[in-house]
Write a protein that holds these residues in place. Structure first.
Motif, mmCIF file in Angstrom:
data_model
loop_
_atom_site.group_PDB
_atom_site.id
_atom_site.type_symbol
_atom_site.label_atom_id
_atom_site.label_comp_id
_atom_site.label_asym_id
_atom_site.label_seq_id
_atom_site.Cartn_x
_atom_site.Cartn_y
_atom_site.Cartn_z
ATOM 1 N N PHE A 232 -9.880 7.124 -33.100
ATOM 2 C CA PHE A 232 -10.577 8.279 -32.532
ATOM 3 C C PHE A 232 -11.217 9.126 -33.629
ATOM 4 N N GLY A 233 -10.484 9.295 -34.733
ATOM 5 C CA GLY A 233 -11.025 10.059 -35.846
ATOM 6 C C GLY A 233 -12.279 9.433 -36.413
ATOM 7 N N ARG A 234 -12.295 8.096 -36.484
ATOM 8 C CA ARG A 234 -13.501 7.401 -36.968
ATOM 9 C C ARG A 234 -14.656 7.585 -35.986
ATOM 10 N N ALA A 235 -14.353 7.533 -34.705
ATOM 11 C CA ALA A 235 -15.401 7.623 -33.685
ATOM 12 C C ALA A 235 -16.018 9.017 -33.621
ATOM 13 N N ILE A 236 -15.197 10.039 -33.593
ATOM 14 C CA ILE A 236 -15.696 11.401 -33.385
ATOM 15 C C ILE A 236 -16.484 11.904 -34.586
ATOM 16 N N GLY B 223 -19.404 22.422 -36.629
ATOM 17 C CA GLY B 223 -18.548 22.031 -37.744
ATOM 18 C C GLY B 223 -17.135 22.565 -37.584
ATOM 19 N N ILE B 224 -17.025 23.794 -37.099
ATOM 20 C CA ILE B 224 -15.706 24.390 -36.855
ATOM 21 C C ILE B 224 -14.941 23.590 -35.798
ATOM 22 N N ILE B 225 -15.648 23.228 -34.727
ATOM 23 C CA ILE B 225 -15.004 22.444 -33.666
ATOM 24 C C ILE B 225 -14.597 21.071 -34.180
ATOM 25 N N LEU B 226 -15.493 20.427 -34.938
ATOM 26 C CA LEU B 226 -15.208 19.096 -35.476
ATOM 27 C C LEU B 226 -14.027 19.142 -36.438
ATOM 28 N N LEU B 227 -13.986 20.166 -37.271
ATOM 29 C CA LEU B 227 -12.872 20.327 -38.198
ATOM 30 C C LEU B 227 -11.569 20.590 -37.445
ATOM 31 N N SER B 228 -11.644 21.376 -36.377
ATOM 32 C CA SER B 228 -10.453 21.652 -35.563
ATOM 33 C C SER B 228 -9.918 20.375 -34.921
ATOM 34 N N ILE B 229 -10.828 19.531 -34.444
ATOM 35 C CA ILE B 229 -10.423 18.250 -33.854
ATOM 36 C C ILE B 229 -9.756 17.372 -34.909
ATOM 37 N N ALA B 230 -10.335 17.342 -36.123
ATOM 38 C CA ALA B 230 -9.769 16.533 -37.205
ATOM 39 C C ALA B 230 -8.380 17.025 -37.593
ATOM 40 N N LEU B 231 -8.222 18.338 -37.701
ATOM 41 C CA LEU B 231 -6.914 18.907 -38.047
ATOM 42 C C LEU B 231 -5.883 18.635 -36.963
ATOM 43 N N VAL C 203 -24.982 14.382 -30.088
ATOM 44 C CA VAL C 203 -23.548 14.634 -30.245
ATOM 45 C C VAL C 203 -23.325 15.573 -31.421
ATOM 46 N N MET C 204 -22.070 15.897 -31.696
ATOM 47 C CA MET C 204 -21.771 16.924 -32.690
ATOM 48 C C MET C 204 -22.288 16.579 -34.079
ATOM 49 N N THR C 205 -21.989 15.380 -34.548
ATOM 50 C CA THR C 205 -22.358 15.022 -35.918
ATOM 51 C C THR C 205 -23.872 14.974 -36.107
ATOM 52 N N PHE D 249 -21.243 23.391 -25.821
ATOM 53 C CA PHE D 249 -20.209 22.640 -25.107
ATOM 54 C C PHE D 249 -20.768 21.424 -24.381
ATOM 55 N N GLU D 250 -22.053 21.412 -24.099
ATOM 56 C CA GLU D 250 -22.681 20.195 -23.587
ATOM 57 C C GLU D 250 -22.628 19.102 -24.654
ATOM 58 N N ILE D 251 -22.912 19.494 -25.896
ATOM 59 C CA ILE D 251 -22.851 18.561 -27.022
ATOM 60 C C ILE D 251 -21.417 18.095 -27.254
ATOM 61 N N LEU D 252 -20.466 19.033 -27.179
ATOM 62 C CA LEU D 252 -19.055 18.700 -27.373
ATOM 63 C C LEU D 252 -18.571 17.708 -26.323
ATOM 64 N N LEU D 253 -18.887 17.957 -25.064
ATOM 65 C CA LEU D 253 -18.436 17.079 -23.982
ATOM 66 C C LEU D 253 -19.026 15.682 -24.112
ATOM 67 N N LEU D 254 -20.308 15.594 -24.507
ATOM 68 C CA LEU D 254 -20.917 14.280 -24.693
ATOM 69 C C LEU D 254 -20.251 13.539 -25.848
ATOM 70 N N SER D 255 -19.935 14.271 -26.920
ATOM 71 C CA SER D 255 -19.257 13.658 -28.065
ATOM 72 C C SER D 255 -17.907 13.084 -27.658
ATOM 73 N N LEU D 256 -17.137 13.872 -26.909
ATOM 74 C CA LEU D 256 -15.817 13.418 -26.463
ATOM 75 C C LEU D 256 -15.930 12.249 -25.491
ATOM 76 N N LYS D 257 -16.963 12.280 -24.632
ATOM 77 C CA LYS D 257 -17.166 11.204 -23.677
ATOM 78 C C LYS D 257 -17.487 9.891 -24.381
ATOM 79 N N VAL D 258 -18.461 9.933 -25.294
ATOM 80 C CA VAL D 258 -18.866 8.720 -26.009
ATOM 81 C C VAL D 258 -17.722 8.187 -26.851
ATOM 82 N N SER D 259 -17.059 9.063 -27.607
ATOM 83 C CA SER D 259 -15.959 8.626 -28.467
ATOM 84 C C SER D 259 -14.767 8.142 -27.646
#
Length: 235
Positions: free
Chosen positions: A164-168, A208-216, A187-189, A23-33
């Protein structure tokens, strides 16, 4: 097969137990994006609207430029930003290489052309309804831009979500300028790429599950917004 099943089980465990590193990685990804998207919208939405409603010499060249930049290879953008902010580059004195700031800049370069081009296309379609009215009332350009963006707000939201989809999901540029440093720029990717190469499939799958969930979720919101916009005759 057993190894794969164990990796999936462990990945779901990491997600549902709120693993700290994940979740540290997730939060940084969301912050940057999120920051890069916000800044890109502040630049791209007014600029795209201006290009749609104004006629001036060189307008077509600008539109072609932004349309071309929509397909910029992320690794090329990362390389350009790296050369600009590295110690020997013109902006090396800022000391932002391998920081989230450099990652935000790289993502902005990728997102802004998308925001500008799509906004211009949307506003150009509806501008004919208001062009004569605004001209007769001598409406200032900045007020006209606000009015157009408000009227097309549902369609504009789809543009924002596309950005947002391109960024994340971006990996090439951010790994070059961010360096994929643990607890700083990971970050996640970039983590998925790293952990997969290391054989740590559980963390890679969890992200990957979280990233896919965000995309969906993003695509679901896009579809709902398009349906709502059609009902309200905004598209």
């Amino acid at each position: 097969m057993n190894i794969l099943l164990e990796a999936f089980a462990k990945s779901f465990e990491l997600v549902f137990t709120l693993n700290e590193d994940l979740f540290e990685i997730l939060l940084l990804s969301l912050k940057v994006s999120g920051i890069s998207l916000l800044l890109s919208c502040l630049i791209g939405l007014p600029l795209g609207t201006f290009l749609a409603i104004k006629s001036f010499w060189g307008k077509d060249a600008f539109l072609v430029l932004f349309n071309t930049m929509m397909g910029l290879p992320p690794v090329v953008v990362g390389l350009i930003v790296y050369l600009l902010v590295s110690r020997s580059g013109p902006f090396g004195w800022l000391g932002i290489l391998y920081t989230p700031t450099a990652m935000i800049i790289a993502q902005m370069i990728l997102i802004t052309p998308i925001i500008v081009s799509l906004t211009s296309q949307i506003i150009e379609e509806i501008s004919q309804e208001y062009k004569s009215l605004f001209a007769s009332l001598v409406v200032p350009s900045h007020k006209a831009i606000i009015a157009y963006l408000f009227d097309a707000r549902y369609s504009i939201l789809t543009v924002v979500l596309a950005g947002f989809g391109r960024a994340i999901s971006e990996v090439g540029a951010v790994i070059i300028v961010g360096g994929n440093i643990d607890h700083l720029t990971r970050v996640m990717t970039t983590t998925i790429a790293l952990e997969t190469s290391k054989g740590n499939l559980s963390l890679a799958l969890a992200l990957g599950i979280i990233l896919l969930s965000i995309a969906l979720t993003t695509n679901f919101i896009l579809i709902r917004l398009k349906i709502r916009a059609k009902r309200r005759m905004y598209v």
